[in-house]
Design a protein around this motif. Structure first.
Motif, PDB file in Angstrom:
ATOM      1  N   GLU A 160       0.822  -1.210   0.000  1.00  0.00           N
ATOM      2  CA  GLU A 160       0.000   0.000   0.000  1.00  0.00           C
ATOM      3  C   GLU A 160       0.858   1.262   0.000  1.00  0.00           C
ATOM      4  O   GLU A 160       0.549   2.243  -0.690  1.00  0.00           O
ATOM      5  N   LEU A 161       1.942   1.251   0.746  1.00  0.00           N
ATOM      6  CA  LEU A 161       2.823   2.419   0.771  1.00  0.00           C
ATOM      7  C   LEU A 161       3.485   2.629  -0.578  1.00  0.00           C
ATOM      8  O   LEU A 161       3.615   3.766  -1.059  1.00  0.00           O
ATOM      9  N   ARG A 162       3.903   1.544  -1.221  1.00  0.00           N
ATOM     10  CA  ARG A 162       4.543   1.662  -2.531  1.00  0.00           C
ATOM     11  C   ARG A 162       3.559   2.163  -3.580  1.00  0.00           C
ATOM     12  O   ARG A 162       3.945   2.880  -4.510  1.00  0.00           O
ATOM     13  N   ALA A 163       2.276   1.794  -3.425  1.00  0.00           N
ATOM     14  CA  ALA A 163       1.265   2.289  -4.358  1.00  0.00           C
ATOM     15  C   ALA A 163       1.080   3.798  -4.200  1.00  0.00           C
ATOM     16  O   ALA A 163       0.884   4.521  -5.182  1.00  0.00           O
ATOM     17  N   ARG A 164       1.159   4.283  -2.965  1.00  0.00           N
ATOM     18  CA  ARG A 164       0.994   5.713  -2.705  1.00  0.00           C
ATOM     19  C   ARG A 164       2.271   6.497  -2.953  1.00  0.00           C
ATOM     20  O   ARG A 164       2.228   7.658  -3.363  1.00  0.00           O
ATOM     21  N   MET A 165       3.425   5.863  -2.671  1.00  0.00           N
ATOM     22  CA  MET A 165       4.717   6.545  -2.730  1.00  0.00           C
ATOM     23  C   MET A 165       5.710   5.659  -3.491  1.00  0.00           C
ATOM     24  O   MET A 165       6.537   4.971  -2.886  1.00  0.00           O
ATOM     25  N   PRO A 166       5.647   5.651  -4.818  1.00  0.00           N
ATOM     26  CA  PRO A 166       6.516   4.755  -5.601  1.00  0.00           C
ATOM     27  C   PRO A 166       8.006   4.977  -5.350  1.00  0.00           C
ATOM     28  O   PRO A 166       8.813   4.076  -5.573  1.00  0.00           O
ATOM     29  N   GLU A 167       8.360   6.177  -4.894  1.00  0.00           N
ATOM     30  CA  GLU A 167       9.774   6.471  -4.658  1.00  0.00           C
ATOM     31  C   GLU A 167      10.286   5.901  -3.338  1.00  0.00           C
ATOM     32  O   GLU A 167      11.490   5.881  -3.080  1.00  0.00           O
ATOM     33  N   LEU A 168       9.378   5.403  -2.491  1.00  0.00           N
ATOM     34  CA  LEU A 168       9.755   4.888  -1.176  1.00  0.00           C
ATOM     35  C   LEU A 168      10.428   3.522  -1.310  1.00  0.00           C
ATOM     36  O   LEU A 168       9.918   2.626  -1.982  1.00  0.00           O
ATOM     37  N   ALA A 169      11.555   3.342  -0.640  1.00  0.00           N
ATOM     38  CA  ALA A 169      12.233   2.044  -0.593  1.00  0.00           C
ATOM     39  C   ALA A 169      11.839   1.338   0.703  1.00  0.00           C
ATOM     40  O   ALA A 169      12.004   1.891   1.786  1.00  0.00           O
ATOM     41  N   CYS A 170      11.293   0.135   0.572  1.00  0.00           N
ATOM     42  CA  CYS A 170      10.854  -0.631   1.743  1.00  0.00           C
ATOM     43  C   CYS A 170      11.836  -1.778   2.005  1.00  0.00           C
ATOM     44  O   CYS A 170      12.100  -2.588   1.117  1.00  0.00           O
TER      45      CYS A 170
END
Length: 246
Positions: free
Chosen positions: A94-104
């Motif tokens: 869900e975070l990657r869908a909202r913030m594609p630039e975020l590295a998890c």
């Protein structure tokens, strides 16, 4: 278990003029969160901008503080979420869908093949065990922040074996349909991504500008519904099917 990145970022002294690397921590154990926070805050070039103890808090807080890296516990026991003890992977997706630039970066106590595969397909940039050394964890965070994948060779091999499982016929069929959305040139680029080539190498191979390749890669990821090159490469690998035995 010590883990090393496939392409470790070189160590370099922190640039005092550079903005610190912003990190968010999700773990349902306060002691773990505090330990990771203390470890990271001892680094001059890293700033912990927030933390959460469950999925709901993480999904509310991460977009507000805009970290570059989110360190996410895979198992969030006791949250009562629909994904059970793998709810951290749902948070990653869900975070990657909202913030594609975020590295998890997924952090877990359990060496779980299914969770590993699901995390990578959810867009995670890396997957490490909590037994990792503190210095190696810091390096892993810097590695994924730099846009690199944090998978050791043994883990990468397990992912590839999982992708070659012939029992995943329905998934392969769905991906074949998605590949029909690609132009012939995009299919060429995708095949070269599957070979592990960089944008510059693809540009040289196809006699294109690097900017054109970058745009085509972005279009390919969008059409396939994935967020990272490694996921696109996995699509290519899966559609090759199981390799014949020698």
């Amino acid at each position: 278990m010590n883990q090393q990145p496939v392409h470790p970022a070189p160590d370099a002294p922190a640039d005092a003029s550079a903005a610190p690397l912003r990190v968010f921590i999700l773990d349902d154990h306060e002691v773990v969160r505090r330990g990771v926070r203390d470890l990271l805050e001892a680094e001059e070039d890293i700033e912990v901008v927030g933390e959460a103890g469950d999925a709901r808090q993480a999904l509310a807080r991460v977009p507000a503080v805009r970290p570059q890296v989110a360190v996410l516990d895979v198992r969030l026991g006791g949250t009562g979420g629909p994904e059970g003890d793998h709810e951290g992977i749902v948070v990653c997706r869900e975070l990657r869908a909202r913030m594609p630039e975020l590295a998890c970066l997924m952090l877990t106590s359990f060496d779980d093949d299914e969770a590993l595969f699901d995390a990578i397909m959810a867009g995670a940039a890396g997957y490490v065990l909590k037994q990792i050394d503190g210095s190696a964890l810091v390096q892993a965070i810097r590695t994924v922040a730099a846009g690199q994948s944090m998978l050791d060779p043994r883990t990468a091999t397990r992912v590839m074996e999982r992708l070659r499982d012939p029992g995943r016929g329905q998934a392969a069929e769905a991906e074949t349909s998605e590949l029909g959305l690609l132009s012939p040139r995009e299919r060429e680029v995708l095949d070269l991504i599957g070979e592990g080539l960089t944008n510059r190498q693809i540009a040289d191979r196809l006699f294109l500008s690097e900017k054109t390749v970058k745009n085509r890669v972005s279009a390919i990821l969008s059409k396939l519904g994935v967020g990272r090159r490694v996921q696109a490469a996995m699509v290519v690998e899966r559609l090759k099917g199981p390799r014949p035995r020698a």
